[in-house]
Structure formats: structure tokens, C-alpha cells
Motif scaffolding. Structure first.
Motif, PDB file in Angstrom:
ATOM      1  N   ALA A   1       0.833  -1.200   0.000  1.00  0.00           N
ATOM      2  CA  ALA A   1       0.000   0.000   0.000  1.00  0.00           C
ATOM      3  C   ALA A   1       0.870   1.254   0.000  1.00  0.00           C
ATOM      4  O   ALA A   1       0.594   2.217  -0.723  1.00  0.00           O
ATOM      5  CB  ALA A   1      -0.927  -0.003   1.212  1.00  0.00           C
ATOM      6  N   LEU A   2       1.941   1.213   0.782  1.00  0.00           N
ATOM      7  CA  LEU A   2       2.841   2.377   0.843  1.00  0.00           C
ATOM      8  C   LEU A   2       3.478   2.637  -0.518  1.00  0.00           C
ATOM      9  O   LEU A   2       3.509   3.771  -1.004  1.00  0.00           O
ATOM     10  CB  LEU A   2       3.922   2.146   1.894  1.00  0.00           C
ATOM     11  CG  LEU A   2       5.042   3.189   1.885  1.00  0.00           C
ATOM     12  CD1 LEU A   2       4.552   4.488   2.506  1.00  0.00           C
ATOM     13  CD2 LEU A   2       6.277   2.708   2.607  1.00  0.00           C
TER      14      LEU A   2
ATOM     15  N   ALA B   1       1.097   4.066  -2.869  1.00  0.00           N
ATOM     16  CA  ALA B   1       0.798   5.459  -2.525  1.00  0.00           C
ATOM     17  C   ALA B   1       1.934   6.364  -2.980  1.00  0.00           C
ATOM     18  O   ALA B   1       1.702   7.470  -3.462  1.00  0.00           O
ATOM     19  CB  ALA B   1       0.577   5.582  -1.021  1.00  0.00           C
ATOM     20  N   LEU B   2       3.176   5.870  -2.868  1.00  0.00           N
ATOM     21  CA  LEU B   2       4.330   6.676  -3.270  1.00  0.00           C
ATOM     22  C   LEU B   2       4.257   7.063  -4.736  1.00  0.00           C
ATOM     23  O   LEU B   2       4.680   8.140  -5.128  1.00  0.00           O
ATOM     24  CB  LEU B   2       5.626   5.897  -3.032  1.00  0.00           C
ATOM     25  CG  LEU B   2       6.218   5.923  -1.633  1.00  0.00           C
ATOM     26  CD1 LEU B   2       7.492   5.107  -1.601  1.00  0.00           C
ATOM     27  CD2 LEU B   2       6.504   7.347  -1.214  1.00  0.00           C
TER      28      LEU B   2
ATOM     29  N   ALA C   1      -2.547   5.056  -4.718  1.00  0.00           N
ATOM     30  CA  ALA C   1      -3.194   4.586  -3.491  1.00  0.00           C
ATOM     31  C   ALA C   1      -4.605   4.119  -3.818  1.00  0.00           C
ATOM     32  O   ALA C   1      -5.316   4.767  -4.577  1.00  0.00           O
ATOM     33  CB  ALA C   1      -3.235   5.710  -2.470  1.00  0.00           C
ATOM     34  N   GLY C   2      -4.992   2.996  -3.283  1.00  0.00           N
ATOM     35  CA  GLY C   2      -6.343   2.501  -3.500  1.00  0.00           C
ATOM     36  C   GLY C   2      -6.480   1.588  -4.697  1.00  0.00           C
ATOM     37  O   GLY C   2      -7.532   1.019  -4.934  1.00  0.00           O
ATOM     38  N   PHE C   3      -5.397   1.412  -5.454  1.00  0.00           N
ATOM     39  CA  PHE C   3      -5.490   0.542  -6.638  1.00  0.00           C
ATOM     40  C   PHE C   3      -4.947  -0.859  -6.371  1.00  0.00           C
ATOM     41  O   PHE C   3      -4.632  -1.583  -7.296  1.00  0.00           O
ATOM     42  CB  PHE C   3      -4.738   1.167  -7.815  1.00  0.00           C
ATOM     43  CG  PHE C   3      -5.466   2.305  -8.455  1.00  0.00           C
ATOM     44  CD1 PHE C   3      -6.345   2.082  -9.496  1.00  0.00           C
ATOM     45  CD2 PHE C   3      -5.304   3.595  -7.993  1.00  0.00           C
ATOM     46  CE1 PHE C   3      -7.029   3.124 -10.085  1.00  0.00           C
ATOM     47  CE2 PHE C   3      -5.991   4.650  -8.569  1.00  0.00           C
ATOM     48  CZ  PHE C   3      -6.855   4.411  -9.619  1.00  0.00           C
TER      49      PHE C   3
ATOM     50  N   ILE D   1       5.838   3.360   6.903  1.00  0.00           N
ATOM     51  CA  ILE D   1       4.624   2.593   7.199  1.00  0.00           C
ATOM     52  C   ILE D   1       4.134   2.922   8.605  1.00  0.00           C
ATOM     53  O   ILE D   1       2.939   3.112   8.840  1.00  0.00           O
ATOM     54  CB  ILE D   1       4.903   1.088   7.036  1.00  0.00           C
ATOM     55  CG1 ILE D   1       5.063   0.768   5.557  1.00  0.00           C
ATOM     56  CG2 ILE D   1       3.795   0.258   7.636  1.00  0.00           C
ATOM     57  CD1 ILE D   1       5.531  -0.624   5.288  1.00  0.00           C
TER      58      ILE D   1
ATOM     59  N   ARG E   1       2.581   6.436   8.610  1.00  0.00           N
ATOM     60  CA  ARG E   1       1.270   6.394   7.959  1.00  0.00           C
ATOM     61  C   ARG E   1       0.228   5.769   8.860  1.00  0.00           C
ATOM     62  O   ARG E   1      -0.921   6.201   8.918  1.00  0.00           O
ATOM     63  CB  ARG E   1       1.349   5.600   6.659  1.00  0.00           C
ATOM     64  CG  ARG E   1       1.436   6.464   5.417  1.00  0.00           C
ATOM     65  CD  ARG E   1       1.949   5.670   4.253  1.00  0.00           C
ATOM     66  NE  ARG E   1       1.045   4.599   3.843  1.00  0.00           N
ATOM     67  CZ  ARG E   1       0.085   4.758   2.929  1.00  0.00           C
ATOM     68  NH1 ARG E   1      -0.102   5.922   2.362  1.00  0.00           N
ATOM     69  NH2 ARG E   1      -0.684   3.754   2.582  1.00  0.00           N
TER      70      ARG E   1
ATOM     71  N   LEU F   1       8.947  11.892   1.126  1.00  0.00           N
ATOM     72  CA  LEU F   1       8.270  10.657   0.719  1.00  0.00           C
ATOM     73  C   LEU F   1       6.907  10.545   1.374  1.00  0.00           C
ATOM     74  O   LEU F   1       5.939  10.089   0.763  1.00  0.00           O
ATOM     75  CB  LEU F   1       9.121   9.445   1.089  1.00  0.00           C
ATOM     76  CG  LEU F   1      10.353   9.250   0.229  1.00  0.00           C
ATOM     77  CD1 LEU F   1      11.101   8.017   0.660  1.00  0.00           C
ATOM     78  CD2 LEU F   1       9.961   9.121  -1.232  1.00  0.00           C
TER      79      LEU F   1
ATOM     80  N   LEU G   1       4.519  12.512  -0.467  1.00  0.00           N
ATOM     81  CA  LEU G   1       4.131  11.818  -1.702  1.00  0.00           C
ATOM     82  C   LEU G   1       3.079  10.764  -1.427  1.00  0.00           C
ATOM     83  O   LEU G   1       2.167  10.562  -2.218  1.00  0.00           O
ATOM     84  CB  LEU G   1       5.349  11.107  -2.301  1.00  0.00           C
ATOM     85  CG  LEU G   1       6.186  11.827  -3.325  1.00  0.00           C
ATOM     86  CD1 LEU G   1       7.272  10.897  -3.801  1.00  0.00           C
ATOM     87  CD2 LEU G   1       5.325  12.260  -4.491  1.00  0.00           C
ATOM     88  N   ALA G   2       3.266  10.067  -0.322  1.00  0.00           N
ATOM     89  CA  ALA G   2       2.397   8.913  -0.054  1.00  0.00           C
ATOM     90  C   ALA G   2       1.100   9.319   0.614  1.00  0.00           C
ATOM     91  O   ALA G   2       0.327   8.459   0.999  1.00  0.00           O
ATOM     92  CB  ALA G   2       3.135   7.909   0.831  1.00  0.00           C
TER      93      ALA G   2
ATOM     94  N   PRO H   1      -9.816   8.597  -2.818  1.00  0.00           N
ATOM     95  CA  PRO H   1      -9.856   7.139  -2.911  1.00  0.00           C
ATOM     96  C   PRO H   1     -10.166   6.686  -4.334  1.00  0.00           C
ATOM     97  O   PRO H   1     -10.963   7.307  -5.034  1.00  0.00           O
ATOM     98  CB  PRO H   1     -10.975   6.752  -1.947  1.00  0.00           C
ATOM     99  CG  PRO H   1     -11.785   7.993  -1.762  1.00  0.00           C
ATOM    100  CD  PRO H   1     -10.852   9.145  -1.931  1.00  0.00           C
ATOM    101  N   ALA H   2      -9.485   5.624  -4.752  1.00  0.00           N
ATOM    102  CA  ALA H   2      -9.696   5.112  -6.101  1.00  0.00           C
ATOM    103  C   ALA H   2     -11.055   4.432  -6.165  1.00  0.00           C
ATOM    104  O   ALA H   2     -11.513   3.864  -5.176  1.00  0.00           O
ATOM    105  CB  ALA H   2      -8.607   4.118  -6.444  1.00  0.00           C
TER     106      ALA H   2
END
Lengths: 256, 374
Positions: free
Chosen positions: A128-129, A132-133, A137-139, B71, B74, B98, B101-102, B107-108
Motif C-alpha cells: 500500500a505504501l 501510494a508513493l 493509493a487505492g489501486f 509505514i 502512515r 516521501l 508523496l504517499a 480514494p480510487a
């Protein structure tokens, strides 16, 4: 080799000759890549840029010469050492090269499952990280076939980042991307370098990208089958006297 | 990612509440994915205290770090309610960049999921529609072929003929010889009880010519050629080559499918004749070597037993099988998706459908021929 190893030199390619059978691709390729540098391999189509990349990541064996990582010669190492070296590399292939039968999250999880002792939930978090980078994210549960080309490429990058590699190789990262996406990918490459301190080797002929991200470069000539120039791309643009290099860097518009 | 080679201390988290109500987390040590991560949730620590206005995470004590640190951070951001601000202090700029970025974007959209039964029904409708379309398209293409208006290259047709015919001879030879000997041997063991070994010739001859020759050839060719059709057209579809044909105004149905169907329909009966002869030869070998028949006896008995209508019923079947094999191979190939796994699925489907079609057609034709006393 007992010679003193410069710790800042990350990759050293010495006297590399590449050939498919009797068909010579490039000879006498010499360059060094310093740690944390973005190194650009450029040249016209068919000059052997991608072939050079394939020699560096162990897909092709050089006809002569050495590829040295951190003082360890790749092709002189035994299988175990070679696997360890490869684990420190992440490679983004031209089309992403995602495994089509796996979801994005599974694509990223595979190297983690194979090489680390992380638990399933940790692997899920790492995946997930990384997604997201790269802005995905979410795919996690999408299959590559349902993504656009640019997204596939970014997902390929997320997979290349899975094991926190020391060296990232990019094969034509901006090929097939629109200018905005290409620019975003360049920015992403820069922030990954600054954030993770990785060394990057980028094969490209995208001029905008070469000037935007390149710290150092090598120019392969297709006709002479050997590199003819190297250095910071802007330096080359201003100071290199070779007509072929100037022609390439100025899109064929030679300065008088 | 840092390069220092100091002795590494384990990753640690220490939380404390400052007097001004701010909750401070101090991270220290080396954070690496291949080590145990601290399992830390500030809300577990805080459950009885009033909710702090903000949480400050300090990275002053950090030595080395990789994705595991991101991680962790987050995770903290995710468990905090939105009204609590999370601030980072003294983190390496790279880690902060980073983390920015993350940051989760919008949401997808989740991939569309239908319930199992509806999915099966939709797929069935889709398959049926596509199959009917394909039948229609193929019929029209054949119509244009009869009017001499279909376009495909003679070299392609020639290559397909080669591939569907002569190139398959070795495997057909081996399998047919063996099928003939198996038939003869199985029959002979029973016939011997009655002293009727001479009827091996009838059994093998009629069995091969009416049924086994065409059937075995068809099944071999499904695995050999039907799958090749599906894989070839499937990878062309994956590589957008079929789109390129279409946009150039060349109908894939004529250019790709017709030569393959024609080649297989022409070659399968020929291969079947060859398979029949070799099967009879195999049976003869068993009869002569193991059951004391003379070659001449066996030959005459075979000629008497095998009627012309038996031969034709086998050949008619083989023409039908040829159509079905090429049909299922090309249909699955053209229907293929655009990925490596889709090509694999298409090839599997081509072989499975091909074999099912063949067996069903065999059953129907056998019944029809029996009723017609053909």
C-alpha cells in the motif's frame, strides 16, 4: 582486486563490450556512477541503450569487460552473491512488465514474500505504501489490464521499489507518457532519489527528461558502436564539440 | 538507506504527554523492514486521558530508516481522528518528502464486483452473443470467398496448409499406429475365445474408418493446431496487430480466420485417411505377429469388411471436426484480452471447447448415420 575502492563510486562499468553472437552492439563502454547520482544512458534508437541496461542487470552476459557494484564484479561473483546484488536493484521495464495474472498488490508482494520474512499484513502495508508513493493509493486490487499505460508504468515503479533497492534502473521511463505525466514521473524520480538516497540509471532519449534529472551521462553512438561522450547533460550541450552529440541534444538543429 | 555502519540499535517509540496537552512521540534506533517493528498505537496509551490537541512525532533519535518508518508514520496518521493534528519534527527531509508523496489522495474507485451468479449469467450471455457473431462473420466471409471477393494472402494460406498437414504427420503416424494395435489387441483377446481371430481385421478396419481415425486425428489436431491458432491470434490481439488490420480496412475474419479454417478443413480429411491406413497397418501387425494370420488373409478380410459408406462417414465427420477445431481456435484467439494471462486462457478455452464440440458432433453424427443406415 585489492585496489582502493572509492566508497562514493557505486557502479563501475569497465571495458564493457556487448555483442549478440558475432553482431557487435557497443565496445569499450566505460563509466562510473556515484552513489545517489542519476545517470543517463542516451543515444539514438538502436544504439544499444537498452542492451547496456540488460547487461548491467544480469540478463545478458558481456562479451568482455566488467560491471562492478560496490567493488563486487557482477559476472565474476557466484550465484549467491549475484542474487544478493540483484536483490539490491529495482528495474522498471519499458511497458511496466507487470505480471498480468496478479493484482498490483500481489505484484509488489511477490518479491517481499520471496525475500523477506514479513508477515502477510506487513506485506500488504508495504504494498500500500509503495503504491501510494507512486500515486496509485487505492489501486491495490486492480489487475494491470484494467489500468492505463501511464498507471501501469507507475505500478511497475512501485514494484521496482518493493525491496527498498539501492539502485534503480529505468528503461525509457517517459516513453508513451503524455508530457504532464512524463514531467510528474521525472519529479517522482527526483524525490525518490532525494528521499531514499538511491542511485538511478536511466535509459532514455527524452531530451526534456535528460536535462531535468540527469547528473551525469554517457552518449552511445550507433554508427561507431562505441560511446563518444559523457558528462553532465548541460555541460555536454554547452561544451561538447562532437556534431553527433550536438545534433542529438538539439533535436537536429545544429548551432552555427 | 543511510550508509553509516554504526552498531544498530533496535527501533523504539517512547510517548509522553507534555504539560501543554501535546502528546510527543520520540522515535529512535534503526528502522528496517527486516526487523521487528514496534507495535504502537497512541490511542491505546491514551484511552483514559483527554484527547490531545496535537501529536508531535520527533525523529531526533533516528539512525537508519527505510519503508518501515514510513509505514509506521502512515499508520499513526491513519489511526488519529481528523481533528488531531499530527506534526513531524526533526525528520530527515527525504522521509518527509516521501511521506508527503504517499499522502492518500482521493480514494480510487473500487473495481466493479458483481455477485457470482450474475457474473456467470453475464458471461454466458456474452459468450453466446460473441459466438453467434463469429458464426455470422465467418459465414459472410465464406460467402465473399465464394464470390472471390475475400482477401487473404496465398502465402499465408500455403503456410497454414503446411502447418495443418505435413507438419502433423509424425505425431499422427505414431498415435494411429498405436491406436490400431490397441484396437486389435483388445478385440483379439475376446475373439480368441471363439476362435474368430480373423475378425480382428473387421474390428480394426471398421473401428478405425468409421470412428477412431477421424476422432483421434481431430483430438490431436485440437491440441496441436487449434491451440496454436488461439495462441497466435491471441498474441496478435494482445499486441494490437488485429486492430491494425481492422483500421487498414482488412477484415481479420477473411485475412486471418478464413485461411486457417480452409486449411484445416482441407487437411483434416487427408490426415484422417492417412490415420485410417496406419491404424489398419497397426492392427495387421498385431494380427500377423501375435495371432497367426497371414498378411493376405488380413488384407482380404479388411477389404471385405470396410465399405465405402463407412469410409465416407468417417470423412464427413472429419470435415465437420475440421470446421469445429478451426472455429474454436480462431474464436478464442480473436476474443483474447490484452495480456499474457489472457493468451493462456484463450488457448485453454480453445482446446477445451474444441474437444467438447468434437465429442458432441461425433455423438450426433453417429446417431444420424445409424438412423440413415449409412
Amino acid at each position: 582486486m585489492v585496489a582502493k575502492i572509492d566508497s562514493a563510486v557505486h557502479i563501475d562499468v569497465a571495458g564493457l563490450t556487448m555483442a549478440y553472437g558475432a553482431n557487435l552492439i557497443q565496445r569499450d563502454v566505460n563509466f562510473t556512477v556515484r552513489r545517489g547520482e542519476i545517470f543517463v544512458v542516451m543515444g539514438g534508437s538502436g544504439c544499444g541503450k537498452s542492451t547496456l541496461l540488460r547487461h548491467m542487470v544480469g540478463l545478458l552476459r558481456p562479451a568482455a569487460g566488467r560491471v562492478v557494484y560496490n567493488g563486487a564484479s557482477f559476472w565474476d561473483a557466484d550465484d549467491g552473491q549475484r542474487a544478493a546484488l540483484l536483490r539490491g536493484m529495482g528495474i522498471l521495464y519499458q511497458g511496466g512488465a507487470l505480471w498480468s495474472s496478479m493484482t498490483l498488490s500481489e505484484n509488489i508482494a511477490l518479491p517481499l514474500e520471496a525475500y523477506t520474512s514479513l508477515s502477510a499484513s506487513q506485506i500488504r502495508e508495504v504494498a500500500a505504501l509503495k503504491l501510494a508513493l507512486v500515486g496509485l493509493a487505492g489501486f491495490e486490487d486492480y489487475y494491470p489490464a484494467s489500468l492505463s499505460g501511464g498507471m501501469r508504468k507507475r505500478a511497475g515503479l512501485a514494484r521496482a521499489l518493493a525491496l527498498d533497492p539501492e539502485i534503480l534502473f529505468f528503461d525509457e521511463p517517459s516513453a508513451g507518457l503524455d508530457p504532464v505525466s512524463a514531467r510528474q514521473l521525472d519529479d517522482l524520480i527526483l524525490s525518490l532519489r532525494d528521499g531514499l538516497g538511491v542511485t538511478l540509471v536511466v535509459v532514455t532519449h527524452e531530451l526534456a527528461s535528460i536535462f531535468a534529472i540527469g547528473d551525469n551521462s554517457i552518449f552511445l553512438d550507433a554508427a561507431g558502436k562505441t560511446p563518444i561522450a559523457g558528462g553532465h547533460p548541460r555541460d555536454l550541450l554547452e561544451n561538447c564539440r562532437d556534431a553527433r552529440v550536438q545534433c542529438f541534444l538539439r533535436r537536429g538543429e545544429l548551432k552555427e | 538507506m543511510a550508509i553509516s555502519v554504526k552498531s544498530e540499535s533496535p527501533p523504539e517509540v517512547a510517548g509522553e504527554r507534555r504539560d501543554d496537552g501535546v502528546f510527543v512521540l520520540n522515535l529512535s534506533g534503526t528502522w528496517r523492514l527486516d526487523r521487528n517493528q514496534p507495535d504502537y498505537n497512541p490511542w491505546r496509551r491514551l484511552k483514559n486521558d483527554p484527547i490531545p490537541s496535537r501529536i508531535v512525532i520527533s525523529g531526533r533519535g533516528l539512525e537508519q530508516w527505510d519503508s518501515s518508518l514510513l509505514i509506521f508514520l502512515r499508520g499513526i496518521q491513519q489511526v488519529c481522528p481528523p481533528k488531531v493534528a499530527v506534526e513531524l519534527e526533526n525528520f530527515p527531509p527525504g522521509a518527509q518528502a516521501l511521506l508527503r508523496l504517499a499522502r492518500p489522495a482521493a480514494p480510487a474507485p473500487s473495481p466493479a464486483k458483481l455477485s457470482g451468479l450474475i457474473q456467470v449469467w453475464r458471461k454466458f450471455l456474452d459468450d453466446t452473443r460473441y459466438t453467434l457473431e463469429f458464426v455470422g462473420g465467418l459465414t459472410l466471409a465464406l460467402g465473399r470467398l465464394l464470390c472471390c471477393r475475400a482477401y487473404f494472402r496465398a502465402t499465408d494460406f500455403w503456410a497454414e496448409l503446411q502447418e495443418c498437414g505435413p507438419a502433423a504427420l509424425p505425431i499422427i503416424t505414431v498415435i494411429s499406429l498405436l491406436v490400431g494395435t490397441i484396437l486389435a489387441f483388445m478385440g483379439a483377446l475376446q475373439l480368441k475365445l471363439f476362435g474368430a481371430e480373423i475378425f480382428i481385421a473387421d474390428l480394426v478396419g471398421i473401428g478405425m474408418v468409421r470412428e477412431m481415425g477421424a476422432l483421434m486425428t481431430a483430438i490431436i489436431m485440437t491440441g496441436r493446431t487449434g491451440s496454436a491458432f488461439a495462441a497466435r491470434l491471441g498474441s496478435m490481439q494482445a499486441n494490437e496487430e488485429i486492430d491494425a488490420l481492422q483500421t487498414m480496412g482488412i477484415a481479420p475474419m477473411e485475412f486471418l480466420v478464413l485461411p486457417r479454417v480452409l486449411a484445416l478443413v482441407l487437411m483434416l480429411p487427408l490426415l484422417t485417411v492417412y490415420a485410417n491406413l496406419l491404424g489398419i497397418l497397426g492392427g495387421g501387425l498385431v494380427g500377423v505377429v501375435l495371432f497367426d494370420l497371414t498378411p493376405r488373409q488380413y488384407y482380404l478380410q479388411t477389404v471385405n469388411a470396410v465399405t465405402l459408406s463407412a469410409v465416407f462417414s468417417g470423412l464427413i465427420k472429419s470435415v465437420v471436426y475440421g470446421v469445429l477445431i478451426a472455429f474454436s481456435g480462431c474464436l478464442q484467439g480473436l476474443r483474447c484480452g490484452r495480456s499474457a494471462s489472457a493468451v493462456g486462457d484463450a488457448t485453454t478455452a480453445a482446446v477445451v471447447h474444441g474437444i467438447v464440440y468434437i465429442i458432441v458432433a461425433d455423438a450426433i453424427l453417429s446417431i444420424v448415420f445409424t438412423l440413415m443406415q449409412f
